[in-house]
Design a protein around this motif. Sequence first.
Motif, mmCIF file in Angstrom:
data_model
loop_
_atom_site.group_PDB
_atom_site.id
_atom_site.type_symbol
_atom_site.label_atom_id
_atom_site.label_comp_id
_atom_site.label_asym_id
_atom_site.label_seq_id
_atom_site.Cartn_x
_atom_site.Cartn_y
_atom_site.Cartn_z
ATOM 1 N N THR A 10 0.850 -1.185 0.000
ATOM 2 C CA THR A 10 0.000 0.000 0.000
ATOM 3 C C THR A 10 0.888 1.239 0.000
ATOM 4 N N GLU A 11 0.273 2.392 -0.168
ATOM 5 C CA GLU A 11 1.054 3.620 -0.144
ATOM 6 C C GLU A 11 1.752 3.784 1.206
ATOM 7 N N ALA A 12 1.064 3.413 2.278
ATOM 8 C CA ALA A 12 1.674 3.496 3.608
ATOM 9 C C ALA A 12 2.834 2.507 3.718
ATOM 10 N N GLY A 13 2.659 1.313 3.142
ATOM 11 C CA GLY A 13 3.718 0.311 3.182
ATOM 12 C C GLY A 13 4.925 0.744 2.377
ATOM 13 N N LEU A 14 4.690 1.361 1.209
ATOM 14 C CA LEU A 14 5.793 1.839 0.384
ATOM 15 C C LEU A 14 6.500 2.998 1.077
ATOM 16 N N THR A 15 5.731 3.830 1.776
ATOM 17 C CA THR A 15 6.325 4.942 2.529
ATOM 18 C C THR A 15 7.277 4.404 3.592
ATOM 19 N N ARG A 16 6.849 3.376 4.307
ATOM 20 C CA ARG A 16 7.709 2.793 5.344
ATOM 21 C C ARG A 16 8.982 2.217 4.727
ATOM 22 N N TRP A 17 8.833 1.569 3.570
ATOM 23 C CA TRP A 17 10.007 0.982 2.919
ATOM 24 C C TRP A 17 10.995 2.079 2.506
ATOM 25 N N VAL A 18 10.497 3.141 1.889
ATOM 26 C CA VAL A 18 11.366 4.251 1.477
ATOM 27 C C VAL A 18 12.046 4.866 2.692
ATOM 28 N N ARG A 19 11.267 5.096 3.735
ATOM 29 C CA ARG A 19 11.804 5.707 4.962
ATOM 30 C C ARG A 19 12.908 4.859 5.581
ATOM 31 N N ASP A 20 12.654 3.564 5.726
ATOM 32 C CA ASP A 20 13.599 2.691 6.415
ATOM 33 C C ASP A 20 14.794 2.322 5.541
ATOM 34 N N ASP A 21 14.554 2.054 4.255
ATOM 35 C CA ASP A 21 15.633 1.599 3.388
ATOM 36 C C ASP A 21 16.601 2.718 3.045
ATOM 37 N N TYR A 22 16.100 3.940 2.966
ATOM 38 C CA TYR A 22 16.954 5.065 2.592
ATOM 39 C C TYR A 22 17.180 6.041 3.735
ATOM 40 N N GLU A 23 16.668 5.707 4.920
ATOM 41 C CA GLU A 23 16.872 6.514 6.122
ATOM 42 C C GLU A 23 16.448 7.964 5.881
ATOM 43 N N LEU A 24 15.216 8.138 5.439
ATOM 44 C CA LEU A 24 14.679 9.459 5.138
ATOM 45 C C LEU A 24 13.626 9.861 6.161
ATOM 46 N N PRO A 25 13.376 11.150 6.311
ATOM 47 C CA PRO A 25 12.305 11.609 7.204
ATOM 48 C C PRO A 25 10.951 11.093 6.720
ATOM 49 N N GLN A 26 10.033 10.866 7.644
ATOM 50 C CA GLN A 26 8.713 10.332 7.310
ATOM 51 C C GLN A 26 7.988 11.182 6.271
ATOM 52 N N ALA A 27 7.996 12.501 6.459
ATOM 53 C CA ALA A 27 7.265 13.387 5.548
ATOM 54 C C ALA A 27 7.815 13.299 4.129
ATOM 55 N N LEU A 28 9.127 13.292 4.006
ATOM 56 C CA LEU A 28 9.732 13.200 2.676
ATOM 57 C C LEU A 28 9.487 11.825 2.068
ATOM 58 N N ALA A 29 9.603 10.772 2.873
ATOM 59 C CA ALA A 29 9.362 9.411 2.380
ATOM 60 C C ALA A 29 7.941 9.277 1.840
ATOM 61 N N ARG A 30 6.969 9.924 2.506
ATOM 62 C CA ARG A 30 5.582 9.858 2.063
ATOM 63 C C ARG A 30 5.428 10.503 0.686
ATOM 64 N N GLU A 31 6.063 11.664 0.491
ATOM 65 C CA GLU A 31 5.965 12.342 -0.802
ATOM 66 C C GLU A 31 6.658 11.539 -1.900
ATOM 67 N N LEU B 75 5.913 3.020 -10.443
ATOM 68 C CA LEU B 75 6.841 2.194 -9.662
ATOM 69 C C LEU B 75 6.229 1.972 -8.284
ATOM 70 N N SER B 76 5.562 0.839 -8.100
ATOM 71 C CA SER B 76 4.820 0.620 -6.863
ATOM 72 C C SER B 76 5.380 -0.500 -6.005
ATOM 73 N N HIS B 77 6.386 -1.217 -6.505
ATOM 74 C CA HIS B 77 6.944 -2.332 -5.733
ATOM 75 C C HIS B 77 8.453 -2.142 -5.564
ATOM 76 N N PRO B 78 8.976 -2.307 -4.340
ATOM 77 C CA PRO B 78 10.402 -2.127 -4.078
ATOM 78 C C PRO B 78 11.309 -2.946 -5.004
ATOM 79 N N GLU B 79 10.812 -4.078 -5.504
ATOM 80 C CA GLU B 79 11.600 -4.932 -6.393
ATOM 81 C C GLU B 79 12.049 -4.184 -7.645
ATOM 82 N N PHE B 80 11.259 -3.182 -8.052
ATOM 83 C CA PHE B 80 11.538 -2.483 -9.302
ATOM 84 C C PHE B 80 12.010 -1.048 -9.088
#
Length: 248
Positions: A109-130, A140-145
């Motif tokens: 989900t968008e929330a799940g992708l936000t968490r992945w971006v935040r944790d994998d790239y060590e970014l702030p929550q607000a920026l990861a959400r955008e 591009l909706s799946h971390p695999e790609f």
Amino acid sequence: MIVGYSYAAENLCPSCTIKVMRASGITVQRGKPHEEAIRKAAEKLGIDVDDEHSYDSGDFPQPVTDQQCETELTELPDAEPGVCHAISDERCSGTNCNKWLKLGEKSPTEAGLTRWVRDDYELPQALAREIAKKLREWGLSHPEFITEDNVRRAAATFPHDYTAVHAEGNPQRIVLMPTPQHDNDPCFYCGQSWEKHTFICTTCGTHVSADAPHGHEVQVKGQIKFREAKPPCPQSPSRTTPTDRTAF
């Protein structure tokens, strides 16, 4: 390896294939692995599933292997002319399914992708959400790609905390500087120079271009009004930054 089936003009995951077969009146044995159950159903109908040219996918499911999954070429915004980014785009067409056939799972989900971006790239929550929203907008909706370059390019489209990385002496010691240290100092998140970023004013809360003058009249208790000094010229980033201008 069989990852799905082509049936009735749709590409379906094994589970959805069996559902559609049953809905079409084809008996499929329960409690068996999908490949075995579908093969048994074919035998009862006199169909040789190993010879895809002997029957039509509109009449009975034809296997789709991981090597047969089609690829969609997606050109991201601002890409060099003629340069496309290939992503596997073979998904199940079943109602409310949309699983990736190769991966056997849905995109987060968008929330799940936000968490992945935040944790994998060590970014702030607000920026990861955008960034997650922009990546999904690009298809591009799946971390695999998703590549690091995709994330950096998405980050560059939004105002965000300016953070430059500087190693002092020991390569293992990384110091995060919230403000630029010199001209063309690159941002840790997107790689662009600090001049291309915005800063947020803690007094009025608005975004201000890095090289734009910005100031306020402030009232200090016991003193008359005075106009606060404007920020330093962008060509001299080493000078002291006004206290009411926080990096953003």
